[in-house]
Design an enzyme around this catalytic site. Structure first.
Site, PDB file in Angstrom:
ATOM      1  N   SER A 191      -2.447  -8.988   6.382  1.00  0.00           N
ATOM      2  CA  SER A 191      -1.929  -7.665   6.704  1.00  0.00           C
ATOM      3  C   SER A 191      -1.266  -7.778   8.072  1.00  0.00           C
ATOM      4  CB  SER A 191      -3.079  -6.661   6.737  1.00  0.00           C
ATOM      5  OG  SER A 191      -2.632  -5.456   7.300  1.00  0.00           O
ATOM      6  N   ARG A 231       1.831   4.147  16.533  1.00  0.00           N
ATOM      7  CA  ARG A 231       1.344   5.228  15.658  1.00  0.00           C
ATOM      8  C   ARG A 231       1.689   6.632  16.149  1.00  0.00           C
ATOM      9  NH1 ARG A 231       1.858   1.215  12.697  1.00  0.00           N
ATOM     10  NH2 ARG A 231       0.036   0.132  11.880  1.00  0.00           N
ATOM     11  N   ASP A 277       0.801  -1.221   0.000  1.00  0.00           N
ATOM     12  CA  ASP A 277       0.000   0.000   0.000  1.00  0.00           C
ATOM     13  C   ASP A 277       0.834   1.272   0.000  1.00  0.00           C
ATOM     14  OD1 ASP A 277      -2.430  -1.262  -0.157  1.00  0.00           O
ATOM     15  OD2 ASP A 277      -2.777  -1.290   2.005  1.00  0.00           O
TER      16      ASP A 277
HETATM   17  N1  ARG Z   1      -6.479  -4.273  15.296  1.00  0.00           N
HETATM   18  C1  ARG Z   1      -5.192  -3.835  15.698  1.00  0.00           C
HETATM   19  C2  ARG Z   1      -5.240  -2.391  16.119  1.00  0.00           C
HETATM   20  O1  ARG Z   1      -6.147  -1.716  15.787  1.00  0.00           O
HETATM   21  C3  ARG Z   1      -4.157  -4.116  14.650  1.00  0.00           C
HETATM   22  C4  ARG Z   1      -4.014  -3.153  13.552  1.00  0.00           C
HETATM   23  C5  ARG Z   1      -2.969  -3.607  12.597  1.00  0.00           C
HETATM   24  N2  ARG Z   1      -2.699  -2.645  11.601  1.00  0.00           N
HETATM   25  C6  ARG Z   1      -2.365  -2.969  10.353  1.00  0.00           C
HETATM   26  N3  ARG Z   1      -2.140  -1.983   9.532  1.00  0.00           N
HETATM   27  N4  ARG Z   1      -2.261  -4.200   9.924  1.00  0.00           N
HETATM   28  O2  ARG Z   1      -4.380  -1.924  16.798  1.00  0.00           O
END
Ligand code: ARG
Length: 401
Positions: free
Chosen positions: A174, A94, A14
């Protein structure tokens, strides 16, 4: 000269496609920023891939010790588990990535920042709320959310643009990973009744093939943070990595859950979080030894709020700051050693000790050393049960037939 955009770059499909897209459709020069939060893998390859995709600059930031000190440490002290299960792996990285995006935007004179998140996930929330809090003047672009391509369409577009993607290597899943754990989504996992296939696991083994011999390791804590492993001083990041490896090798730390996303979707999420879960277990236990009952009860409530805030993208918020201040205060008492026991499929606390232990043998023992005032016990029960007695007199209980 075109205007510049700083893109949070992971090296995956992506964000690689996003480099070309931002250039083509927004006429922006892309500065790719990849942040190392202990995810493993070769960051130079990632740096290079951004350049090959058309980025004018490609920067790798080593933020792993910063991640340990400023994000994993606080999360561990907060015993932060979303829905009592998920140790916030992605949610924690993040806000740190955003901090570095903003720094890069200043250095490279960019007025745009971009991320590669979809419109269904939590990460878009975390990126945009964090960026807004840190740099309200920067404009945020979300190309993946805007274009709404399927994974196959992205591959097709990438190949047509001559981008460095190998369709055979594009994962069915992912994955997001850092030193606090690994998250796996998509593919077959989207059916919540289907057991996660063996191929998804990388940091944990199946408990049925774990070593049968039990192992022990001592974790030393100062101010609620691990600073010693088996009596040897060690940086937090190294202790986390070590425990993750050992606990994972014993088949501990697989989480399979139905999660409530910020955007209202229920999703099936799978995690490998051996190190984080084991260390949280140890930390909780040491708190139970060293903190008084009322503080502990209040902290347990705040911990849930803390996990929710971080999950929902509110790392940079006055409430998270305030709860962290509370935790900094309670953590000054959380010093000592926890002995962890590793066996197939499980990590448990085998023992704990602290110079600030509130455990008083003379009060707890049933032996002749007993110093507890038993008479006071009788008076206490009388008064403690008084409201129940009064209630019972006014509202006589119905006798069960
Ligand atoms: N569900 C988890 C969260 O919201 C994992 C997110 C994973 N992100 C990704 N871009 N694959 O923290």
């Amino acid at each position: 000269m075109s205007e510049r955009v700083v893109l949070a770059y992971s090296g995956g499909l992506d964000t690689t496609v996003a480099v070309a897209w931002l250039k083509q459709n927004h006429n922006l020069d892309v500065v790719a920023v990849a942040v190392d939060v202990g995810q493993g893998g070769d960051m130079e390859v990632i740096r290079d891939r951004a350049l090959k995709s058309g980025a004018v600059e490609s920067v790798v930031v080593d933020a792993s010790s910063e991640f340990a000190a400023n994000f994993i440490g606080p999360a561990l002290r907060a015993n932060a588990l979303y829905q009592n299960k998920y140790p916030l792996v992605s949610a924690l990285s993040r806000p740190l990535i955003c901090k570095h995006l903003v720094e890069a935007a200043r250095v490279h004179d960019a007025s745009f920042v971009a991320h590669g998140c979809t419109g269904k996930g939590n990460d878009q929330v975390r990126f945009e709320v964090s960026l807004g809090a840190l740099a309200p003047d920067l404009q945020v672009l979300a190309p993946i959310r805007d274009w709404g391509m399927t994974r196959d369409q992205s591959i097709e577009y990438g190949l047509a643009q001559g981008l460095p993607i190998a369709p055979g290597n594009v994962s069915k899943y992912s994955v997001d990973e850092n030193m606090w754990g690994r998250t796996i989504e998509c593919g077959q996992l989207e059916d919540p009744f289907i057991e996660p296939p063996d191929e998804i696991w990388e940091r944990t083994v199946d408990p049925t093939v774990a070593p049968s011999q039990v192992a022990y390791h001592n974790i030393g804590f100062v101010d609620g943070l691990p600073n010693e492993l088996d009596e040897t001083r060690m940086p937090l990041a190294d202790i986390v990595a070590f425990i993750d490896k050992v606990a994972g090798s014993y088949g501990f730390g697989r989480v399979d859950m139905i999660e409530d996303r910020v955007v209202g979707i229920k999703s099936r999420e799978v995690y490998e979080v051996a190190g984080s879960l084991a260390l949280i277990k140890a930390h909780v236990d040491l708190e139970e030894l060293t903190l008084d009952r009322e503080t502990l009860r209040t902290k347990r409530h705040l911990e849930q709020r803390y996990a929710e805030l971080v999950y929902e993208g509110l790392w940079y918020s006055p409430l998270r700051d305030a709860i962290d201040a509370f935790i900094a205060n309670t953590s000054q008492y959380v010093n000592g050693v926890v002995r962890l026991r590793f066996k197939p499929g499980d990590v448990s606390v085998a023992g704990r000790s602290s110079s600030g232990s509130l455990y008083d043998m003379a009060l707890a023992t049933y032996d002749k050393q007993d110093a507890f005032d038993h008479g006071a016990g009788a008076g206490f029960v009388k008064l403690w049960g008084l409201p129940a007695k009064v209630w019972g007199r006014v509202h006589p209980p119905v006798t069960p037939r």
